[in-house]
Design an enzyme around this catalytic site. Structure first.
Site, PDB file in Angstrom:
ATOM      1  CE1 TYR A  25      38.490  43.837  36.445  1.00  0.00           C
ATOM      2  CE2 TYR A  25      36.433  44.942  35.928  1.00  0.00           C
ATOM      3  CZ  TYR A  25      37.201  43.808  35.983  1.00  0.00           C
ATOM      4  OH  TYR A  25      36.658  42.616  35.580  1.00  0.00           O
TER       5      TYR A  25
ATOM      6  CE1 TYR B 239      40.081  46.004  46.079  1.00  0.00           C
ATOM      7  CE2 TYR B 239      41.838  46.567  44.553  1.00  0.00           C
ATOM      8  CZ  TYR B 239      41.250  45.673  45.408  1.00  0.00           C
ATOM      9  OH  TYR B 239      41.815  44.445  45.614  1.00  0.00           O
TER      10      TYR B 239
ATOM     11  NE  ARG C  87      37.499  46.269  41.019  1.00  0.00           N
ATOM     12  CZ  ARG C  87      37.157  46.980  39.965  1.00  0.00           C
ATOM     13  NH1 ARG C  87      35.894  47.030  39.609  1.00  0.00           N
ATOM     14  NH2 ARG C  87      38.047  47.660  39.277  1.00  0.00           N
TER      15      ARG C  87
END
Length: 325
Positions: free
Chosen positions: A283, A167, A202
């Site tokens: 995350y 990410y 994501r």
């Protein structure tokens, strides 16, 4: 909002009550319109409240779930209108959205219900660590850092390199710099492969699109299942902006919150260079023991700026021949 689930439950109960009033056989016109207005208002508030309560990292799952909802709504409309076409198309849209949502949740080791209710954390429960390590301290043996020249030399000496973007690469918009670095390595007779996790970025396929946009050949981009079987054959691995998707605890620690989550097992390669801004959690907000392994060096910094520095240093190390890439 506090007690958000109780608020959601109240909206559901209210919507059902007013729908029941609306469906009553002897309901007056004004009462029916009033019930319809209340049903619409409560449903709109419920949808907005549930969606805004979901964290930003779960937003792609919400998008696919809402897409699935639209399909089931179309399917229901097909039943009402006795239209086989609407029913079939709605069922296809609804089922595909649901399958994609479940696939993304599985890849993140998250439950779909937890995502929709805005519940943080993964499926496994873990003990909280006494304190998160934020900075490297070589004397305490927490991790080993390297600078750009050391990382460049390690990549230049390798005959087979794996690059695992995450990410952080998408956020830094560093795909162009990564593509240039890959071409430089290939000019050095180095075999370069790129490993993509199913939910890297994501959203399934997000990094594939970014890499294709940067001109990285699709034949060197492999999925996680393809790359894990070949991991021991790589001399060096460069992890760019990935965290939970390369966490060894998912495989080795049954008490971890990530236990059971499929990950790219980069620690099985010869040397690992992790390019991240810091040692902060990803995350799932859990510590990543990959950062402290003997064969791991941390290269701390912004993805794009650091990749640009690696390109400049690689040009110095390889000489003019890298410009032919």
């Amino acid at each position: 909002l506090p007690m958000k689930n109780l608020v959601n439950l109240a909206c559901v109960v209210g919507s059902v009550y007013f729908m029941w009033e609306l469906a009553a056989p002897a309901v007056a016109t004004n009462a029916a319109l009033n019930a319809l207005a209340w049903t619409f208002g409560l449903a709109a508030f419920l949808g907005a409240h549930m969606t805004t309560a979901i964290g930003s990292a779960d937003t792609p799952v919400v998008i696919t779930v809402l897409n699935s909802y639209s399909g089931w709504a179309l399917c229901a409309e097909g039943f009402v209108l006795a239209s086989s076409l609407l029913t079939t198309i709605g069922a296809l849209i609804g089922a595909s959205g649901l399958i994609l949502s479940l696939h993304m949740c599985h890849a993140m080791n998250r439950g779909l219900v937890n995502v929709l209710l805005g519940i943080k954390g993964t499926l496994s429960k873990a003990k909280k660590s006494s304190g998160a390590v934020e900075l490297c301290d070589v004397e305490r043996g927490e991790c080993v850092t390297c600078d750009v020249p050391e990382a460049t030399q390690a990549l230049a000496d390798a005959k087979k390199v794996l690059i695992v973007p995450g990410y952080g690469l998408a956020v830094a918009k560093a795909q162009g710099a990564l593509a240039d670095l890959i071409r430089m390595l290939q000019s050095n007779n180095c075999e370069v492969m790129v490993g993509i996790h199913p939910v890297a970025g994501r959203m399934p396929g997000q990094l594939n699109v970014l890499l294709a946009e940067a001109g990285i050949p699709y034949d060197i981009v492999l999925e996680m299942e393809q790359i894990n079987d070949k991991m021991s054959g790589f001399d060096a691995t460069l992890v760019v902006g990935a965290n939970d998707t390369v966490n060894p605890d998912a495989v080795e620690n049954p008490d971890s919150e990530l236990a059971g989550m499929p990950v790219i097992q980069v620690w099985e390669s010869g040397k690992v260079i992790v390019l991240k801004r810091s040692l902060a959690g990803g995350y799932a907000d859990v510590e990543n023991p990959l950062f402290y392994r003997d064969n791991t060096n941390m290269l701390l910094g912004d993805a794009k700026c650091t990749l640009d520095d690696l390109k400049a240093e690689m040009m110095t190390v390889l000489g003019p021949r890298c410009l032919e890439a």
